[in-house]
Enzyme design. Structure first.
Site, PDB file in Angstrom:
ATOM      1  N   GLU B  45       0.861  -1.190   0.000  1.00 16.92           N
ATOM      2  CA  GLU B  45       0.000   0.000   0.000  1.00 16.92           C
ATOM      3  C   GLU B  45       0.891   1.231   0.000  1.00 16.92           C
ATOM      4  OE1 GLU B  45      -3.621  -1.857   2.754  1.00 16.92           O
ATOM      5  OE2 GLU B  45      -2.635   0.001   3.344  1.00 16.92           O
ATOM      6  N   ASP B  56      -5.907   9.269  10.520  1.00 19.75           N
ATOM      7  CA  ASP B  56      -4.595   8.760  10.902  1.00 19.75           C
ATOM      8  C   ASP B  56      -4.115   9.276  12.242  1.00 19.75           C
ATOM      9  OD1 ASP B  56      -3.581   7.010   8.745  1.00 19.75           O
ATOM     10  OD2 ASP B  56      -4.052   8.759   7.508  1.00 19.75           O
ATOM     11  N   TYR B 171     -10.750  -4.567   3.746  1.00 21.82           N
ATOM     12  CA  TYR B 171      -9.813  -4.140   4.802  1.00 21.82           C
ATOM     13  C   TYR B 171     -10.639  -3.965   6.074  1.00 21.82           C
ATOM     14  CZ  TYR B 171      -6.013  -1.188   6.821  1.00 21.82           C
ATOM     15  OH  TYR B 171      -5.020  -0.646   7.591  1.00 21.82           O
TER      16      TYR B 171
END
Lengths: 406, 266
Positions: B45, B56, B171
């Site tokens: 990735e 994040d 995911y």
């Protein structure tokens, strides 16, 4: 008096069921938040239809916030400008000194309805943080305010106010340490605490249904103003003027008038040092993009990287704008302009001297636009501007800009 | 068989690794990507930096800032991908990032650039199924996998919507939170993966908070893949342009743990 009924061609039917205002708005959030956003929408629909919710909201606005706020004709400013009559909606007289509290009351009632036990919010200048801390104290809920470290430094009195009200203020050092970084950090907290936490967003932006519900809560401004103007003058204003950062005070004033074809509207963005330099005018200097859960006009570079806004007013210092304004600009229902830091500072002083009112730097931008447009209009015409906040919080930065040592 | 399908069809769990493109500089990324491949990663990735990485944690936030601070442009990320594809014809490469840099020139432009660069899939953090029109149709038309995220808040009723239109792998974000923080309890991961695999016809990879070979092995016993990001990004932060060696070392340890997890070797 004719009610402005909503027709199929109404400007007041937005957003659609997916939260889109034309191509703008939407729900651009991480999957973790998506189920909560959907819950919030469901719960908001129920609350909107529940007379008990509306009654509690109205009661708090009347007895706690101090609504309705007055509609005031400004005789000396009108005379000074030598054109249209200038009227102000006095939302700076609200408890906590700005329009922000209207929205916070509505959202904390929703949070309680949803069984949430912890409140978070972002703040730039600190006004929304103070309003959120205020309603949290009123309802006894723990409150965490995310504020850019740069803003914590420039807005010390508001940081102290929030702490007095029992809130925890978290300085955000990521990025440039301003409003957009505070919003990023609030979103990060929310993702991690989604089970018990309600995020009180301070402006009519963010993922659907926030732009809609913040607008609805702030629409008390326009609903009152419309009825007051009809009662006082027997007619509607010719022009509405309001400052725009995220745009909640403006949409709150404009929305109830959108279907009144004779009423023109002017939103005023912050041109900072000038549109060719650093500014915070997303509509004038940006283009559509996706940030903080919605598609709207953003200040950004060719790669879609976000550019920091600049304004003398920390409350307008945001690189985006509520999605409904982006739509209203595109369809041409509302006109948008911008004024510089210097023009806002001049207007700030003008209102102090002519009307004995110290405005916040945010509505000083609206007043600067009024100063330009009033002389071009007839004396029989009416301008209604939103005085969305008072200037106590700004006297330190105004003194600094005027070269005065306090 | 596509490169992504192959990576999950090796008869063992796959290691998926993430680093931010352009961190610490665009020129340094190639060697770091090579180190991931040499260490044994099955899927790469490549993060597209963004000024406002809302999902994040601190490690990847700082990586984004380092990359942008080094002047990384979208064109650099695409060039990094193109060069990677030339060096590694068989290793699947996925771009991961946020909606605005991906869609600012239009989704068709982005999908076409992905094809040109040899990119196999795209993970966009802030486009949920509800806004699929923004990116999904263009990627599918171009034959690029749209890899969606499922989370602990994605319940049984919602899962089909997440799976609809996604391909490559799913995911699973094991914690409600941001990247690089606490890992979820293993029991909750086991339960969630079992639940998701009842509905999913594509492989399920699990990430967020996975830092050590031991954690990776435990997840690999139940999932088709394990995603590691922040722990590798931390090494880039620490070693800068000399990060390739340490990155390869950690990747090798993770790969060994993941690949052998079901043999009871650990």
């Amino acid at each position: 008096m004719a009610m402005n009924a909503q027709t199929p061609n109404s400007f007041r039917n937005q957003p659609d069921e997916r939260g889109h205002f034309g191509q703008f708005g939407g729900r651009y959030v991480a999957e973790t938040l998506m189920p909560l956003i959907l819950d919030l929408e469901t719960e908001y629909r129920k609350a909107k239809a529940d007379p008990a919710f509306q009654a509690e909201f109205d009661d708090l606005l009347e007895h706690y916030v101090g609504r309705p706020s007055p509609l005031y004709f400004a005789p000396r400013l009108t005379e000074e400008l030598g054109g249209a009559q200038v009227w102000f909606k006095r939302d700076e007289l609200n408890h906590t000194g700005a329009h922000k509290i209207n929205n916070c009351i509505g959202q904390i009632l929703l949070a309680i309805r949803m069984g949430k036990t912890r409140i978070i919010a972002e703040t730039g200048a600190g006004q929304h943080g103070v309003a959120t801390a205020t309603v949290c104290a009123r309802f006894g809920l723990p409150c965490v305010i995310f504020m850019g470290a740069t803003d914590v430094e420039r807005q010390k009195p508001n940081v102290f106010r929030m702490k007095l009200l029992g809130a925890e203020v978290v300085p955000v050092t990521a990025g440039a340490g301003t409003l957009k970084d505070a919003m990023n950090e609030a979103l990060r907290d929310w993702v991690a605490n989604v089970h018990n936490t309600f995020y009180i967003i301070g402006t009519a932006a963010g993922p659907h249904p926030y732009p809609e519900l913040v607008r609805d809560f702030q629409s008390v401004i326009g609903k009152e103003a419309r009825a007051q103007m009809l009662a006082r003058t027997g007619r509607l204003p010719d022009l509405l003027v309001a400052a725009i950062g995220g745009g909640s005070n403006a949409i709150g004033l404009f929305h109830p008038f959108l279907d009144d074809a004779s009423v023109r509207m002017l939103g005023v963005e912050a041109a900072g040092h000038g549109l060719d330099r650093e500014h915070a005018a997303s509509l004038a200097g940006g283009r559509p993009g996706i940030l903080h859960g919605n598609k709207t006009y953003l200040l950004q570079d060719e790669d879609g990287q976000i550019i920091e806004g600049h304004s003398i007013s920390a409350g307008l210092d945001y690189p985006g704008i509520g999605p409904e304004h982006s739509w209203l600009k595109e369809i041409g229902r509302v006109d948008y302009t911008s004024v510089t830091d210097t023009e806002a500072l001049d207007a700030f002083q003008l209102l102090c001297r002519t009307e004995g009112i110290i405005p916040a730097l945010e509505p000083a931008h609206a007043i600067a636009a009024v100063k330009k447009v009033a002389p071009t209009m007839g004396k029989d015409q009416i301008i209604l501007a939103n005085l969305c906040g008072r200037g106590d919080k700004d006297i330190f930065s105004v003194a600094e800009h005027l070269g005065v040592k306090l | 068989m596509s490169r992504l399908s192959s990576a999950f069809s090796k008869g063992r769990p796959a290691l998926v690794t993430f680093v931010t493109g352009g961190d610490p500089t665009p020129d340094a990324t190639a060697a770091i990507l090579d180190a991931l491949v040499e260490g044994g990663a099955d899927v790469i990735e490549l993060g597209m930096p963004f000024t406002d990485p809302m999902a994040d944690g601190p490690a990847i936030q700082l990586a984004n800032l380092r990359s942008l601070g080094a002047g990384t442009k979208t064109a650099d990320i695409l060039a990094i991908a193109t060069a990677f594809r030339a060096r590694h014809p068989e290793v699947p490469l996925v771009l991961m990032g946020y909606a605005n840099p991906m869609t600012i020139r239009g989704s068709n432009w982005f999908a076409a650039e992905c094809v040109k660069a040899g990119v196999d899939g795209v993970i966009c953090v802030d486009i949920p199924p509800e806004e699929d029109a923004e990116l999904g149709p263009a990627l599918r038309a171009a034959g690029i996998s749209l890899i969606r995220l499922a989370t602990p808040t994605t319940d049984h009723a919602r899962l089909p919507a997440v799976l609809e239109g996604s391909s490559g792998f799913l995911y699973y974000v094991s914690v409600a939170g941001i990247t690089g923080m606490q890992q979820a309890a293993q029991a909750s991961i086991d339960e969630a993966v079992a639940r998701i695999k009842q509905s999913a016809t594509i492989p399920v990879a699990v990430g967020f908070g996975v830092r050590t070979p031991e954690q990776a092995a435990a997840i690999a016993r139940v999932a088709d893949g394990v995603v590691v990001g922040s722990a590798l990004v931390d090494l880039v932060a620490k070693h800068g342009t000399n990060a390739a060696g340490p990155v390869k070392e950690l990747t090798a340890a993770l790969a060994n743990a993941v690949h052998s997890a079901r043999k009871g070797a650990l």
